[in-house]
Write a protein that holds these residues in place. Sequence first.
Motif, PDB file in Angstrom:
ATOM      1  N   SER A 269     -60.737  51.550  31.384  1.00  0.00           N
ATOM      2  CA  SER A 269     -60.478  52.786  30.751  1.00  0.00           C
ATOM      3  C   SER A 269     -59.607  53.606  31.751  1.00  0.00           C
ATOM      4  O   SER A 269     -58.576  54.458  31.211  1.00  0.00           O
ATOM      5  CB  SER A 269     -61.669  53.534  30.375  1.00  0.00           C
ATOM      6  OG  SER A 269     -61.393  54.833  30.164  1.00  0.00           O
ATOM      7  N   ARG A 270     -59.891  53.542  32.913  1.00  0.00           N
ATOM      8  CA  ARG A 270     -59.072  54.312  33.919  1.00  0.00           C
ATOM      9  C   ARG A 270     -57.643  54.063  34.259  1.00  0.00           C
ATOM     10  O   ARG A 270     -57.087  54.804  34.833  1.00  0.00           O
ATOM     11  CB  ARG A 270     -59.889  54.376  35.342  1.00  0.00           C
ATOM     12  CG  ARG A 270     -61.332  55.356  35.261  1.00  0.00           C
ATOM     13  CD  ARG A 270     -61.958  55.426  36.449  1.00  0.00           C
ATOM     14  NE  ARG A 270     -63.275  55.990  36.232  1.00  0.00           N
ATOM     15  CZ  ARG A 270     -64.111  56.510  37.303  1.00  0.00           C
ATOM     16  NH1 ARG A 270     -64.004  55.950  38.326  1.00  0.00           N
ATOM     17  NH2 ARG A 270     -65.436  56.938  36.740  1.00  0.00           N
ATOM     18  N   MET A 275     -60.640  60.076  35.437  1.00  0.00           N
ATOM     19  CA  MET A 275     -61.697  60.714  35.409  1.00  0.00           C
ATOM     20  C   MET A 275     -61.705  61.937  36.072  1.00  0.00           C
ATOM     21  O   MET A 275     -60.996  62.229  37.111  1.00  0.00           O
ATOM     22  CB  MET A 275     -62.856  59.787  36.331  1.00  0.00           C
ATOM     23  CG  MET A 275     -64.283  60.353  36.482  1.00  0.00           C
ATOM     24  SD  MET A 275     -64.574  61.515  37.570  1.00  0.00           S
ATOM     25  CE  MET A 275     -64.427  60.641  39.194  1.00  0.00           C
ATOM     26  N   THR A 276     -62.380  62.946  35.538  1.00  0.00           N
ATOM     27  CA  THR A 276     -62.432  64.302  36.170  1.00  0.00           C
ATOM     28  C   THR A 276     -63.514  64.923  36.355  1.00  0.00           C
ATOM     29  O   THR A 276     -64.686  64.238  35.824  1.00  0.00           O
ATOM     30  CB  THR A 276     -61.614  65.286  35.096  1.00  0.00           C
ATOM     31  OG1 THR A 276     -62.311  65.543  34.343  1.00  0.00           O
ATOM     32  CG2 THR A 276     -60.430  64.619  34.248  1.00  0.00           C
ATOM     33  N   PRO A 277     -63.662  66.050  37.393  1.00  0.00           N
ATOM     34  CA  PRO A 277     -64.934  66.523  37.565  1.00  0.00           C
ATOM     35  C   PRO A 277     -64.994  67.781  36.445  1.00  0.00           C
ATOM     36  O   PRO A 277     -66.043  68.776  36.933  1.00  0.00           O
ATOM     37  CB  PRO A 277     -64.700  67.177  38.978  1.00  0.00           C
ATOM     38  CG  PRO A 277     -63.212  67.394  38.987  1.00  0.00           C
ATOM     39  CD  PRO A 277     -62.667  66.603  38.022  1.00  0.00           C
ATOM     40  N   TYR A 278     -64.365  67.843  35.570  1.00  0.00           N
ATOM     41  CA  TYR A 278     -64.346  69.220  34.542  1.00  0.00           C
ATOM     42  C   TYR A 278     -65.026  68.739  33.082  1.00  0.00           C
ATOM     43  O   TYR A 278     -64.927  69.442  32.179  1.00  0.00           O
ATOM     44  CB  TYR A 278     -62.879  69.445  34.251  1.00  0.00           C
ATOM     45  CG  TYR A 278     -62.206  69.701  35.511  1.00  0.00           C
ATOM     46  CD1 TYR A 278     -62.616  70.593  36.491  1.00  0.00           C
ATOM     47  CD2 TYR A 278     -61.044  68.903  35.623  1.00  0.00           C
ATOM     48  CE1 TYR A 278     -61.684  70.698  37.784  1.00  0.00           C
ATOM     49  CE2 TYR A 278     -60.344  69.066  36.907  1.00  0.00           C
ATOM     50  CZ  TYR A 278     -60.748  70.144  37.755  1.00  0.00           C
ATOM     51  OH  TYR A 278     -60.038  70.147  38.893  1.00  0.00           O
ATOM     52  N   GLY A 279     -66.107  67.729  33.118  1.00  0.00           N
ATOM     53  CA  GLY A 279     -66.797  67.464  32.081  1.00  0.00           C
ATOM     54  C   GLY A 279     -66.134  66.734  30.923  1.00  0.00           C
ATOM     55  O   GLY A 279     -66.673  66.865  29.854  1.00  0.00           O
ATOM     56  N   ASN A 280     -65.139  66.161  30.973  1.00  0.00           N
ATOM     57  CA  ASN A 280     -64.377  65.330  30.088  1.00  0.00           C
ATOM     58  C   ASN A 280     -63.336  64.533  30.804  1.00  0.00           C
ATOM     59  O   ASN A 280     -62.904  64.702  31.765  1.00  0.00           O
ATOM     60  CB  ASN A 280     -63.732  66.478  29.126  1.00  0.00           C
ATOM     61  CG  ASN A 280     -63.571  65.904  27.816  1.00  0.00           C
ATOM     62  OD1 ASN A 280     -64.447  65.857  26.870  1.00  0.00           O
ATOM     63  ND2 ASN A 280     -62.504  65.119  27.655  1.00  0.00           N
ATOM     64  N   ILE A 281     -63.494  63.469  29.945  1.00  0.00           N
ATOM     65  CA  ILE A 281     -62.240  62.264  30.508  1.00  0.00           C
ATOM     66  C   ILE A 281     -61.000  62.941  30.649  1.00  0.00           C
ATOM     67  O   ILE A 281     -60.684  63.698  29.338  1.00  0.00           O
ATOM     68  CB  ILE A 281     -62.408  61.092  29.605  1.00  0.00           C
ATOM     69  CG1 ILE A 281     -61.486  59.944  30.100  1.00  0.00           C
ATOM     70  CG2 ILE A 281     -61.938  61.358  28.135  1.00  0.00           C
ATOM     71  CD1 ILE A 281     -61.919  58.552  29.643  1.00  0.00           C
ATOM     72  N   GLY A 282     -59.948  62.814  31.046  1.00  0.00           N
ATOM     73  CA  GLY A 282     -58.557  63.076  31.020  1.00  0.00           C
ATOM     74  C   GLY A 282     -57.739  62.676  29.780  1.00  0.00           C
ATOM     75  O   GLY A 282     -58.390  61.605  29.343  1.00  0.00           O
ATOM     76  N   PRO A 283     -56.779  63.224  29.575  1.00  0.00           N
ATOM     77  CA  PRO A 283     -55.880  62.746  28.141  1.00  0.00           C
ATOM     78  C   PRO A 283     -55.173  61.455  28.562  1.00  0.00           C
ATOM     79  O   PRO A 283     -55.255  60.919  29.828  1.00  0.00           O
ATOM     80  CB  PRO A 283     -54.952  63.969  28.400  1.00  0.00           C
ATOM     81  CG  PRO A 283     -54.792  64.462  29.558  1.00  0.00           C
ATOM     82  CD  PRO A 283     -56.177  64.556  30.371  1.00  0.00           C
ATOM     83  N   SER A 284     -54.941  61.014  27.541  1.00  0.00           N
ATOM     84  CA  SER A 284     -54.340  59.622  27.480  1.00  0.00           C
ATOM     85  C   SER A 284     -52.981  59.768  28.031  1.00  0.00           C
ATOM     86  O   SER A 284     -52.205  60.649  27.884  1.00  0.00           O
ATOM     87  CB  SER A 284     -54.046  59.107  26.131  1.00  0.00           C
ATOM     88  OG  SER A 284     -53.315  57.811  26.317  1.00  0.00           O
TER      89      SER A 284
END
Length: 956
Positions: A269-270, A275-284
């Motif tokens: 997936s990565r 991966m972000t520390p902001y509570g959500n996966i990053g955009p595509s």
Amino acid sequence: MRSSDEDPDGVAIDTRWLRPGDLVELEFKTKETESIVAVFVRASGMFGQFFTMHGRWVYLLDRWIQYSVPGWISTDLIDPIIPYLPESKTIEEIEELAEQSYTEDLAVPRSAAAPLISKMVQFHTESLEMYRRHASVLDDAHKILSHDTDLRYGSLTSAATTLLNVPRQQLSDTALFTVRKALARAGFGFNVDARSHRMTGYIQIRSKQQVSMVSQVRGWIRDWQDDLARRVATGKQGGARAGGANRTSETATYIYSFLEKAKAIVMKSREDRDMTPYGNIGPSKKRFPITSEQGSLKITLEEQFNWQDWLIIRFLETWACVNGFLGFPRLQSLPPLLLQAMGLYTQIPLSTSTGILFLQEIGTLMPHENRVRFDEHLLLPTSQHSKPLQQLQSTLAQMGSQKSHHFADSMKDIRHDWQDLPVYCVDKIDAHEIDDGISIERAGSDQWWVHVHIANPTAFFGPEHQLARMARHMGETIYLPERAHAMLPAWVSDYHFSLGKDRPCLTFSVKMDLEGNTLDQRVRAGIVRNVVRLTPEEVGEAIGAQSHPEDKVVVTIGGEVPAKPQRKNPVHSLPSSHAEALKTLYHLADKRKEIRKRAGGIFFDMQRPDVEVWASWKGPGLGWEHPYRKGARRVEGDPIIRVTTKKTVNWFQPVGASANVLVQEFMLLACDTAGSWCAQRQIPALFRGSVKRPDTIDSATFVRDVLEPAAKESSDGIPPLHLGIAHLQTLGGTTLQTTPFRHRLLGLDSYCKATSPLRRYADMILHWQIEAGLREEARTGRSLITNDAKADRSFLPFSHRSLSAIMLGLQPRERLITSAKAAGQNFWITMLLFRAFHFNEGPLPFYTKAFPTNPDGTTKPLMRVFLSSVALNDRFSVSGICLDLSIQTTMLRPERCGLEPAQHGDVWECEMEEVNVYRRGVTARPVRLAHREERQVPDEYRVGNLRHTKSRAQQS
């Protein structure tokens, strides 16, 4: 719970606010710690002050109290201890008192506290004795009350009658308290909504199957931990073929296997999403423009997981998506161990937000999943929490497809035919359902009949119909930007009851003079023939409302939004008769607004952003994607997000001519007419009105002493925004009761919601009551108007008692839905800012100051933050509104950034610090103070900051 108590004005006391003398149960952060009995003493700043049965005072936020017995003791027992209690308002003061108590005796003297403590100890002792007598039953409470596979609902009262085998009328406060403690001790099997449980007593009883699943996976994790410990101790790897003590148990291999598969999926997936520390996966990292042939998302599914993996994923969902392990530290500690073992989240806390992130990375959740839908207490039919609810939804869908609804019009013999009278339905082009329309007829010189026609589904099915059952569960339609969760299926509105040509209606008519005064009222069942669909813009053009497109702020990320659908028959220029009718309607609406203002109604216009989410050419909204638990789900591309908003100005500035004013005033007039019609006939209904907070000063006093002087000092005669907000707080809240009482905020005497029966259950209840009254008047040939409060009303579907039972849960449900809709909007606004700020997907409409803020001498865009609240219980941040986008913002306290302390009403220039999607929050760092209001809200007028009058008198 005693919901029948009344204040001196005859208005039902709203139990959402504690009052002196209420018995409470003080619970701690974990449900595995024994609770303490206490009594509420008074409000103190943002906190409540409580006195425990151990003779100690404590401060807690009211919302932490999950159980209370209103009016348990007289305040005469509390008054003697008040002179010895500290008065504090801030968390700093409370912490100082806590430290001081270690070296000084701050306790209340036993001579003053003994009578109060004795009462609490006696209550606690009686509860322990009752528990001992019924221990065998109470310890098996979950086994007795739960279903094998289905989620059940109930109340504390119903649970107590079942477990103790005592009639409802004989249940004592001690019995209810004892049963509640038993349910709390039962652990994960029972669940309550912390936002409303104290008022409703409602509980959820999780199925034996779900409890077994949690227990089973917990056992696997423990076996896996034991195996890890053994490997560390022996330095040897286990395995299925290892012999003796080195053999890895089969259940431990389930965890090893899942972690191996999940790690591989996350690494894959990565490659496309960070991966972000902001509570959500990053955009595509891939983008697909929306065209008529393709959408913005491409989804690929793979199957790697077996049934054991499926259970582990459900276990993680329970932890992360619904926070189901909150208060159970032993359960809460297990999922982080799995995340830690993969070694993929070493730089961020292993909290529930990281759990959401992990579930997005393996594809269980969509990368843009709005977790509002998983709220166990919102309990949407699509949330997969309740099988009976899912079955009911399927039944209703089948009913529509097979046309097996068997609708029959109970009002057909008394419907009035409105023939060619034009009925104006004002709504957006893409409105989901059309509830209401307005028409006007001249009734003489300078007099008119204004008719408000409302969709009438309730005439075709009763309160026990399956459609009504779903409506009662839902409470109302829940509109989220990605999709609408309808109270009634779309086929009900689209093919049967939305207002249109030859559709049934319930009409509320008011005869008015040129000044908007009510001369006469009528309520009739009818049928409309000539429906004219108009947009607010078309009505605004007809009445001469000025358009200000430059006021709009539009922010879009992710690509270009497809063109909006055009009306099949757009109204480019209204016939003169229609234009004149709309102008007359607006004139009368404006007069009605003045009448409500003179009656004390409050008028304000908040600038709320409008959010649209696009993934396909057909229109805004997303498809119905459910959690995928079979393996990897790879999602390439992202939705387009568009936020249309305005810059925040003073909410209390006068609003000019608009279609909104016209529609709003006549909808309120219909609701007032419905309420007064029922009141005149002694028909119980869900009346709404104002109830004052017990710890606030009188609203009129605030207006006289604070608001009016500020308005006189203002150049435009309008008080500052922060004072207007403080005034709203003095008005208290809105509550329900079955007899009419005044709604101070609206300036109405008898208000019942009546205008949206296609999307609100409370409106359906009112329509059933009115329809029964109309049929009874037609049957007997005489009016039901009477002053006899005991008149026979057995022909009604709902009595006072049954409505009281309904409203106990309905009002908290309505508050929950209001909160969910706001959270859903905030999620997508936050997602837009997250992608724009952290991934540079687009510019934000902030301005750049001409002074350097970066080490390299460049400038940063700044946002202006208005401080709507400087809460004294938060040492790190304050709440505000970003004036540039009209969105909620959290600002770090200026004193922690080397700046002067913040004050209520300040405007600060800030840098955006972080956008956290999980918390749905924007954090800003103050740079400098831009504006400060000189006039502040006096401390004694702030909600929750009032001193106890008797205390001051006694101390003096």
